[in-house]
Design a protein around this motif. Structure first.
Motif, PDB file in Angstrom:
ATOM      1  N   TYR A  99       0.836  -1.202   0.000  1.00 31.06           N
ATOM      2  CA  TYR A  99       0.000   0.000   0.000  1.00 31.06           C
ATOM      3  C   TYR A  99       0.875   1.258   0.000  1.00 31.06           C
ATOM      4  CZ  TYR A  99      -4.019   2.871   1.512  1.00 31.06           C
ATOM      5  OH  TYR A  99      -5.038   3.794   1.595  1.00 31.06           O
ATOM      6  N   THR A 100       0.586   2.180  -0.894  1.00 28.42           N
ATOM      7  CA  THR A 100       1.263   3.475  -1.104  1.00 28.42           C
ATOM      8  C   THR A 100       2.681   3.336  -1.668  1.00 28.42           C
ATOM      9  OG1 THR A 100       2.295   3.854   1.066  1.00 28.42           O
ATOM     10  CG2 THR A 100      -0.048   4.449   0.833  1.00 28.42           C
ATOM     11  N   ALA A 101       3.157   2.120  -1.887  1.00 20.49           N
ATOM     12  CA  ALA A 101       4.529   1.919  -2.361  1.00 20.49           C
ATOM     13  C   ALA A 101       4.554   1.678  -3.869  1.00 20.49           C
ATOM     14  CB  ALA A 101       5.177   0.753  -1.634  1.00 20.49           C
ATOM     15  N   VAL A 119      12.833 -15.362 -14.531  1.00 16.63           N
ATOM     16  CA  VAL A 119      12.473 -14.048 -15.058  1.00 16.63           C
ATOM     17  C   VAL A 119      11.592 -13.398 -14.005  1.00 16.63           C
ATOM     18  CG1 VAL A 119      11.292 -12.782 -16.876  1.00 16.63           C
ATOM     19  CG2 VAL A 119      12.638 -14.811 -17.440  1.00 16.63           C
ATOM     20  N   VAL A 120      11.944 -12.204 -13.559  1.00 17.19           N
ATOM     21  CA  VAL A 120      11.276 -11.554 -12.428  1.00 17.19           C
ATOM     22  C   VAL A 120      10.737 -10.205 -12.878  1.00 17.19           C
ATOM     23  CG1 VAL A 120      11.540 -10.757 -10.051  1.00 17.19           C
ATOM     24  CG2 VAL A 120      12.908 -12.690 -10.879  1.00 17.19           C
ATOM     25  N   PHE A 121       9.475  -9.953 -12.543  1.00 16.45           N
ATOM     26  CA  PHE A 121       8.814  -8.712 -12.944  1.00 16.45           C
ATOM     27  C   PHE A 121       8.356  -7.981 -11.689  1.00 16.45           C
ATOM     28  CE2 PHE A 121       5.535  -7.078 -16.327  1.00 16.45           C
ATOM     29  CZ  PHE A 121       6.115  -5.822 -16.268  1.00 16.45           C
ATOM     30  N   THR A 122       9.080  -6.940 -11.291  1.00 15.53           N
ATOM     31  CA  THR A 122       8.642  -6.105 -10.168  1.00 15.53           C
ATOM     32  C   THR A 122       7.741  -5.017 -10.756  1.00 15.53           C
ATOM     33  OG1 THR A 122      10.620  -4.704 -10.346  1.00 15.53           O
ATOM     34  CG2 THR A 122      10.724  -6.559  -8.825  1.00 15.53           C
ATOM     35  N   ILE A 123       6.525  -4.941 -10.262  1.00 11.81           N
ATOM     36  CA  ILE A 123       5.535  -4.092 -10.927  1.00 11.81           C
ATOM     37  C   ILE A 123       5.141  -2.876 -10.101  1.00 11.81           C
ATOM     38  CG2 ILE A 123       4.607  -6.111 -12.117  1.00 11.81           C
ATOM     39  CD1 ILE A 123       2.068  -5.821 -10.302  1.00 11.81           C
ATOM     40  N   ASP A 124       4.688  -1.864 -10.811  1.00 13.79           N
ATOM     41  CA  ASP A 124       3.943  -0.760 -10.214  1.00 13.79           C
ATOM     42  C   ASP A 124       2.468  -1.090 -10.350  1.00 13.79           C
ATOM     43  OD1 ASP A 124       5.932   1.078  -9.359  1.00 13.79           O
ATOM     44  OD2 ASP A 124       6.292   1.636 -11.454  1.00 13.79           O
ATOM     45  N   THR A 125       1.685  -0.656  -9.386  1.00 11.71           N
ATOM     46  CA  THR A 125       0.244  -0.869  -9.462  1.00 11.71           C
ATOM     47  C   THR A 125      -0.424   0.327 -10.134  1.00 11.71           C
ATOM     48  OG1 THR A 125       0.153  -0.092  -7.169  1.00 11.71           O
ATOM     49  CG2 THR A 125       0.080  -2.463  -7.531  1.00 11.71           C
ATOM     50  N   ASN A 126      -1.676   0.161 -10.495  1.00 12.28           N
ATOM     51  CA  ASN A 126      -2.393   1.232 -11.192  1.00 12.28           C
ATOM     52  C   ASN A 126      -2.442   2.500 -10.362  1.00 12.28           C
ATOM     53  OD1 ASN A 126      -2.955  -0.272 -13.545  1.00 12.28           O
ATOM     54  ND2 ASN A 126      -4.684  -1.264 -12.531  1.00 12.28           N
ATOM     55  N   ARG A 128      -1.385   3.792  -6.082  1.00  9.49           N
ATOM     56  CA  ARG A 128      -0.715   3.350  -4.854  1.00  9.49           C
ATOM     57  C   ARG A 128      -1.701   2.941  -3.761  1.00  9.49           C
ATOM     58  NH1 ARG A 128       5.028   6.195  -3.961  1.00  9.49           N
ATOM     59  NH2 ARG A 128       5.632   6.473  -6.133  1.00  9.49           N
ATOM     60  N   LEU A 129      -2.983   3.201  -3.991  1.00  9.60           N
ATOM     61  CA  LEU A 129      -3.997   2.886  -2.984  1.00  9.60           C
ATOM     62  C   LEU A 129      -4.780   1.618  -3.320  1.00  9.60           C
ATOM     63  CD1 LEU A 129      -5.421   6.496  -2.392  1.00  9.60           C
ATOM     64  CD2 LEU A 129      -3.448   5.382  -1.316  1.00  9.60           C
ATOM     65  N   ASP A 130      -4.389   0.895  -4.369  1.00  5.36           N
ATOM     66  CA  ASP A 130      -5.121  -0.309  -4.768  1.00  5.36           C
ATOM     67  C   ASP A 130      -5.158  -1.334  -3.646  1.00  5.36           C
ATOM     68  OD1 ASP A 130      -5.629   0.660  -7.303  1.00  5.36           O
ATOM     69  OD2 ASP A 130      -3.803  -0.195  -8.159  1.00  5.36           O
ATOM     70  N   GLN A 131      -6.305  -1.981  -3.509  1.00 10.28           N
ATOM     71  CA  GLN A 131      -6.522  -2.980  -2.462  1.00 10.28           C
ATOM     72  C   GLN A 131      -6.043  -4.363  -2.936  1.00 10.28           C
ATOM     73  OE1 GLN A 131      -7.967  -2.059   0.781  1.00 10.28           O
ATOM     74  NE2 GLN A 131      -7.132  -0.219  -0.170  1.00 10.28           N
ATOM     75  N   PRO A 132      -5.981  -5.344  -2.012  1.00 10.41           N
ATOM     76  CA  PRO A 132      -5.423  -6.651  -2.361  1.00 10.41           C
ATOM     77  C   PRO A 132      -6.060  -7.325  -3.573  1.00 10.41           C
ATOM     78  CG  PRO A 132      -5.565  -6.463   0.010  1.00 10.41           C
ATOM     79  CD  PRO A 132      -6.235  -5.237  -0.548  1.00 10.41           C
ATOM     80  N   ALA A 133      -7.389  -7.289  -3.694  1.00 10.07           N
ATOM     81  CA  ALA A 133      -8.019  -7.958  -4.835  1.00 10.07           C
ATOM     82  C   ALA A 133      -7.546  -7.364  -6.149  1.00 10.07           C
ATOM     83  CB  ALA A 133      -9.539  -7.874  -4.723  1.00 10.07           C
ATOM     84  N   SER A 134      -7.425  -6.038  -6.188  1.00  7.99           N
ATOM     85  CA  SER A 134      -6.931  -5.375  -7.388  1.00  7.99           C
ATOM     86  C   SER A 134      -5.471  -5.725  -7.643  1.00  7.99           C
ATOM     87  CB  SER A 134      -7.088  -3.857  -7.253  1.00  7.99           C
ATOM     88  OG  SER A 134      -6.504  -3.185  -8.353  1.00  7.99           O
ATOM     89  N   MET A 168      -0.162  -5.290   1.222  1.00 11.18           N
ATOM     90  CA  MET A 168      -1.341  -5.494   0.376  1.00 11.18           C
ATOM     91  C   MET A 168      -0.973  -6.237  -0.901  1.00 11.18           C
ATOM     92  SD  MET A 168      -3.973  -2.334   0.639  1.00 11.18           S
ATOM     93  CE  MET A 168      -4.778  -1.904   2.186  1.00 11.18           C
ATOM     94  N   GLY A 169       0.285  -6.129  -1.316  1.00 12.89           N
ATOM     95  CA  GLY A 169       0.757  -6.955  -2.422  1.00 12.89           C
ATOM     96  C   GLY A 169       0.825  -8.421  -2.016  1.00 12.89           C
ATOM     97  N   GLY A 170       1.105  -8.676  -0.732  1.00  9.22           N
ATOM     98  CA  GLY A 170       1.068 -10.035  -0.217  1.00  9.22           C
ATOM     99  C   GLY A 170      -0.357 -10.560  -0.173  1.00  9.22           C
ATOM    100  N   GLY A 171      -1.285  -9.693   0.247  1.00 17.27           N
ATOM    101  CA  GLY A 171      -2.700 -10.064   0.176  1.00 17.27           C
ATOM    102  C   GLY A 171      -3.111 -10.326  -1.261  1.00 17.27           C
ATOM    103  N   GLY A 172      -2.574  -9.512  -2.179  1.00 16.70           N
ATOM    104  CA  GLY A 172      -2.842  -9.713  -3.592  1.00 16.70           C
ATOM    105  C   GLY A 172      -2.264 -11.015  -4.117  1.00 16.70           C
ATOM    106  N   THR A 173      -1.149 -11.450  -3.545  1.00 21.51           N
ATOM    107  CA  THR A 173      -0.547 -12.731  -3.920  1.00 21.51           C
ATOM    108  C   THR A 173      -1.515 -13.872  -3.647  1.00 21.51           C
ATOM    109  OG1 THR A 173       1.697 -11.923  -3.527  1.00 21.51           O
ATOM    110  CG2 THR A 173       1.357 -14.295  -3.376  1.00 21.51           C
ATOM    111  N   LEU A 174      -2.165 -13.832  -2.491  1.00 16.85           N
ATOM    112  CA  LEU A 174      -3.163 -14.850  -2.164  1.00 16.85           C
ATOM    113  C   LEU A 174      -4.359 -14.770  -3.124  1.00 16.85           C
ATOM    114  CD1 LEU A 174      -3.044 -14.421   1.715  1.00 16.85           C
ATOM    115  CD2 LEU A 174      -2.141 -16.367   0.422  1.00 16.85           C
ATOM    116  N   GLU A 175      -4.771 -13.549  -3.439  1.00 17.56           N
ATOM    117  CA  GLU A 175      -5.899 -13.365  -4.366  1.00 17.56           C
ATOM    118  C   GLU A 175      -5.558 -13.928  -5.746  1.00 17.56           C
ATOM    119  OE1 GLU A 175      -8.818 -12.096  -3.612  1.00 17.56           O
ATOM    120  OE2 GLU A 175      -8.528 -10.893  -1.780  1.00 17.56           O
TER     121      GLU A 175
END
Length: 297
Positions: A99-101, A119-126, A128-134, A168-175
């Motif tokens: 979150y916010t990162a 091959v590793v892809f470190t991403i930016d989210t749409n 910085r406030l996106d929730q885990p499902a997103s 929240m990216g970890g929560g997104g990992t589970l999603e």
């Protein structure tokens, strides 16, 4: 007749000796050839404790930037990949920030994991406030970009994919693992999610928590995540000692060691790395607790 019998016996002995030699040669040929036949996805030399704890692995690493304008469904990012193509294709991992990162908070995973043969892809989210499902949807969109549109798509085996993320990216990992059961590995790092129960997951999952986490305390996040996973699933819980919610944002030998081992074991099906996961590592030093099921399926 006696001479014919002796000659026949000598022939049989010679043939028998040749068969024994052939059998010994097959047994004594360099292990890498036999291993390659058993598992074509093994990459790099035999691992050691020092090789998986090292800041860099066997492969030289290159990188490519993906702009937000060219990304579909996520905010762009940086792809890290082994420079050499001599070993064929590699498994791939998408990594989401919290979150916010942005991706810079996860940048150290790029070269660390890629140099071990991913091959590793470190991403930016749409946003910085996106929730885990997103964030979960965006991790999957990033994997699709890697395998379908990226400049390194020919280096990737699209059936050997994993996801990682912080907070929240970890929560997104589970999603993401819930939405795409075909994923080979998931690693939520001090994950945060309002959903505490994940019995539907079918992806081998390593949950990483921190004993000093006050933002996503282990007793209300990482531990319930782990305990809710199916008992039949390959799963593990690593709790870091003397760590905080933000420990995964900076280079960490313990996180790297077990993340590499988990990804190698399940994305590459490389059983050479089973030794670092089973028997379960003892608590002590940087490890407050390690739970899991052994041996793995």
């Amino acid at each position: 007749m006696k001479h014919a019998l002796s000659k026949s016996r000598a022939t049989r002995l010679a043939l028998g000796a040749a068969a024994v030699v052939a059998g010994l040669c097959a047994t004594l040929l360099p292990g890498e050839h036999a291993d390659a036949a058993e598992n074509p996805y093994e990459r790099g030399p035999d691992p050691t404790e020092s090789s998986i704890e090292a800041p860099r692995g066997y492969y030289e690493v290159s990188q490519a930037r993906v702009s937000s304008a060219s990304a579909r469904g996520f905010g762009g990012g940086t792809i890290y990949y082994p420079t050499s193509t001599e070993d064929g294709t590699f498994g791939a991992v998408a990594v989401a920030p919290g979150y916010t990162a942005d991706q810079t908070s996860m940048a150290w995973y790029g070269p660390r994991l890629a140099s071990q043969g991913f091959v590793v892809f470190t991403i930016d989210t749409n946003t910085r406030l996106d929730q885990p499902a997103s964030r979960g949807d965006q991790l999957l969109a990033a994997l699709d970009h890697l395998t379908e549109r990226s400049t390194v798509r020919d280096r990737i085996d699209s059936e050997r994919l994993g996801v990682m993320g912080h907070s929240m990216g970890g929560g997104g990992t589970l999603e993401a693992a819930k939405d795409r059961p075909a994923l080979q590995a998931a690693i939520p790092l001090t994950g945060w999610n309002l959903d505490k129960s994940w019995p539907e997951l079918r992806t081998p999952t390593l949950v990483v928590g921190a004993d000093g986490d006050t933002i996503a305390p282990v007793n209300s996040h990482s531990e319930p995540f782990y305990e809710s996973l199916p008992a039949s699933l390959d799963r593990a819980y690593l709790e870091l000692r003397g760590a905080t919610h933000f420990t995964p944002n900076t280079s960490n030998t313990t996180i790297a060691k077990y993340s590499i081992s988990w990804l190698k074991r399940f994305v590459d099906n490389d059983t050479r790395y089973e030794q670092f996961l089973c028997p379960l590592p003892d608590a002590g030093g940087a490890i407050a607790e390690f739970r899991g099921n052994c041996p793995h399926n």
